[in-house]
Design an enzyme around this catalytic site. Structure first.
Site, PDB file in Angstrom:
ATOM      1  N   HIS A  63       0.775  -1.009  -0.018  1.00  0.00           N
ATOM      2  CA  HIS A  63      -0.086  -0.182   0.149  1.00  0.00           C
ATOM      3  C   HIS A  63       0.811   1.271  -0.129  1.00  0.00           C
ATOM      4  O   HIS A  63       0.618   2.207  -0.572  1.00  0.00           O
ATOM      5  CB  HIS A  63      -0.962   0.020   1.276  1.00  0.00           C
ATOM      6  N   HIS A  75     -10.930   1.034  -1.079  1.00  0.00           N
ATOM      7  CA  HIS A  75     -11.045   0.764   0.152  1.00  0.00           C
ATOM      8  C   HIS A  75     -11.841  -0.637   0.254  1.00  0.00           C
ATOM      9  O   HIS A  75     -12.874  -0.632   1.017  1.00  0.00           O
ATOM     10  CB  HIS A  75     -11.670   1.721   1.005  1.00  0.00           C
TER      11      HIS A  75
END
Length: 475
Positions: free
Chosen positions: A72, A134
Site C-alpha cells: 500500500h 477501500h
C-alpha cells in the site's frame, strides 16, 4: 515470549527482537507474529541492516519497516521487476511513468509524487484529484470501510493544500439476490455490504458538505468475496499556495483526531488475502470515521494555507505516523526527531509501536517554521482542533523516535526507502473466443423491459438521492 523477544527494562513495554540470531524459519515467525507481512528476502534485508549496526531492532523499528515496505505504501509490485515471456520489465518505470514523462505536458504540476495528482486549471488555480480503493475494509465493515475511504481521499486533497469540492465513487458488489446458503464461510451478503457502503459514502460527504457528483455501480458474482469500493475526491487550489519546502529546524505538528488502536496494520491488511477469519482477526485494522472532526480540520488547514504559515503538509493515512513522517523527511532531504509521548491518544497505556503505526482518521501532519508556530496553533485552537508539537526536523538523514526520554527508534532513511526489489513472473493466457450465435427473441418488448430492470442497467436513483450532490452550489 521466547528468546526471539527480549523485554526491555523500561517504564513502558518495549521489546528487543533477536533478529541477529534468527534463522530463516524464525525470521518468518517474527514477521507473522508481529503482523509485519514481510517476506523472507525482506526479513533477511532487515537482518543484514541491523547486523551492520551491531544491534537488534526494537519492535517499533520492525513495525515501522513493515508499514513503509507494505504494498500500500511503497507500491512494491509496480516498482518491482516483472518477467513476462523472458522479458524483464518494471510496470511503473517502463510503462506508467514512462508514458507521462515522454508526453511531459506543461500543465501537469505534480504526478506520481504527492498525496494527489495536480494539473493546471485557469486563472492561477489548479485541480487536485485523488482516487483510492477501500475494498478490504468495506468487506469487513461496510459502513466504516467506505466512510473512511471517502475521508482518506478528502485528506489527500487537503494534503496538497487543495479545497475539496467534489466526491466520486465507483462500486462493485455481488448480486443482491445471491442465495445466502451459497455464500463462502466468513463472507457477508452482498445486500448487507451494498447498503453499508452506500450509507458510509453518503454519511461522510454529506456531513462535510462536499457533493458526490459522479460514480457508478456494477453487480457481478466476482465481487462476492471482496467488493470494489473506489473513492475519489476533486479539489481546487491556488498554484502559488502549493508549497513543499520543509527545512531542518521546522517544527513537526500533529493536528486533528486523537491516536487510538483503530486502524492498526491497516496497510498490511489491505494487501493481504481475505479469509473466513478476517472478520475476527482484522476488524481492528478498519478505521473509525468522524466527518465532523475532518470538517473542522479542513477549515483550519485552508486558513493556514491562505496565510502561508506552513512549509509542508501530508495526511496520516496508511501506516500512520510511521509512514507519513518518514516520507516527508525523505523527500525534503532532512532527518526528523519525534517525541512520541507528546502524541495525544484515545486510550491510556498504548504501546509505543501502536501509537506510531496507528491509522486513526482525521489527522494531518504539518511542518511549520518556528516563527509561524504560534499563529498556526491559534488557528487550530479557533476551530477547536487539537494540534500538538511532536518533534523537529534535523539535518541528518535519520528518523529518531524517543518515548519519555528513551530512544526507541533510529533508522536511516536510505535503508527505510530502499526495500528489496520485488520480483514477479507474469503469464499471459491467450483466450480463444468465437463469435456467439444469438437467436433473435420473438417478444422484443418483454426482453427490453427485462433488460431495463436488470440491476446493471436500471436507474440508480435510489442510491444517488442519498448523496447530497448540490451542496456548495457549484454543481
Amino acid at each position: 515470549m521466547n528468546s526471539l523477544y527480549i523485554k526491555k527494562e523500561l517504564p513502558f513495554e518495549l521489546f528487543e527482537i533477536n533478529l541477529l540470531s534468527a534463522d530463516d524459519e524464525q525470521l518468518m515467525q517474527i514477521s507473522r507474529e508481529l503482523g509485519l507481512a514481510l517476506n523472507l528476502e525482506e526479513m533477511r534485508a532487515c537482518k543484514r541492516y541491523f547486523s551492520k549496526r551491531s544491534r537488534n531492532p526494537t519492535d517499533i523499528e520492525l513495525q515501522n519497516i513493515g508499514q513503509t515496505w507494505s504494498e500500500h505504501c511503497y507500491h512494491k509490485t509496480f516498482k518491482g521487476e516483472i518477467t513476462i515471456h523472458g522479458k524483464k520489465v518494471r510496470l511503473f518505470k517502463d510503462y506508467i511513468w514512462k508514458a507521462t514523462k515522454e508526453l511531459s505536458p506543461d500543465w501537469c504540476v505534480s504526478v506520481f509524487e504527492d498525496n494527489a495528482g495536480i494539473v493546471e486549471f485557469e486563472n492561477g488555480y489548479a485541480i487536485a484529484v485523488k482516487v483510492e480503493t477501500h475494498n478490504h475494509p468495506s468487506a469487513i465493515e461496510p459502513f466504516g470501510g467506505a466512510a473512511t475511504g471517502v475521508g482518506g481521499v478528502i485528506r489527500d486533497v487537503l494534503g496538497v493544500w487543495g479545497k475539496p469540492i467534489a466526491n466520486m465513487d465507483v462500486l462493485g458488489f455481488g448480486p443482491l439476490d445471491y442465495p445466502h446458503e451459497s455464500l463462502p464461510p466468513g463472507v457477508k451478503h452482498p445486500r448487507y455490504i451494498f447498503s453499508g457502503v452506500v450509507a458510509g459514502i453518503g454519511s461522510y460527504g454529506n456531513n462535510m458538505g462536499i457533493p458526490t457528483i459522479s460514480g457508478g455501480i456494477y453487480f457481478d458474482e466476482s465481487y462476492i468475496g471482496n467488493p470494489v469500493v473506489y473513492c475519489g475526491c476533486v479539489g481546487l487550489l491556488p498554484l502559488d499556495k502549493y508549497v513543499k519546502r520543509t527545512r531542518p529546524g521546522d517544527v513537526a505538528v500533529l493536528a486533528g483526531g486523537r491516536t487510538g488502536r483503530d486502524g492498526i496494520h491497516g496497510v498490511t491488511f489491505a494487501s493481504a488475502e481475505l479469509t473466513e477469519e478476517s472478520e475476527e482477526v482484522s476488524r481492528t485494522a478498519v478505521q473509525i470515521a468522524d466527518p465532523i472532526e475532518e470538517e473542522k480540520l479542513k477549515r483550519a488547514i485552508l486558513q493556514i494555507r491562505d496565510e502561508g504559515l506552513a512549509s509542508g503538509i501530508t495526511d496520516l493515512g496508511g501506516g500512520g505516523m510511521s509512514s507519513a513522517i518518514g516520507e516527508v523527511a525523505n523527500r525534503s532531504g532532512c532527518g526528523v526527531k519525534i517525541d512520541l509521548e507528546r502524541v495525544p491518544t484515545k486510550h491510556p497505556n498504548m504501546l509505543p509501536w501502536e501509537i506510531w503505526v496507528s491509522e486513526s482518521q482525521e489527522r494531518m501532519f504539518l511542518t511549520v517554521p518556528e516563527k509561524n508556530l504560534k499563529r498556526a496553533l491559534e488557528i487550530f485552537e479557533d476551530e477547536e482542533v487539537e494540534a500538538t508539537v511532536i518533534g523537529r526536523f534535523t539535518e541528518d538523514q535519520t528518523v529518531r523516535v524517543s518515548h519519555h526520554g528513551y530512544q526507541i527508534l533510529d533508522l536511516d532513511l536510505d535503508f527505510l526507502f530502499s526495500p528489496p526489489t520485488v520480483k514477479r513472473t507474469a503469464k499471459r493466457k491467450v483466450q480463444r473466443l468465437s463469435e456467439p450465435r444469438i437467436t433473435p427473441p420473438s417478444e422484443l418488448n418483454r426482453v427490453l423491459l427485462k433488460l431495463l430492470s436488470a440491476p446493471n442497467i436500471s436507474s440508480k436513483e435510489s442510491v444517488i438521492r442519498t448523496y447530497d450532490h448540490e451542496v456548495q452550489g457549484n454543481t
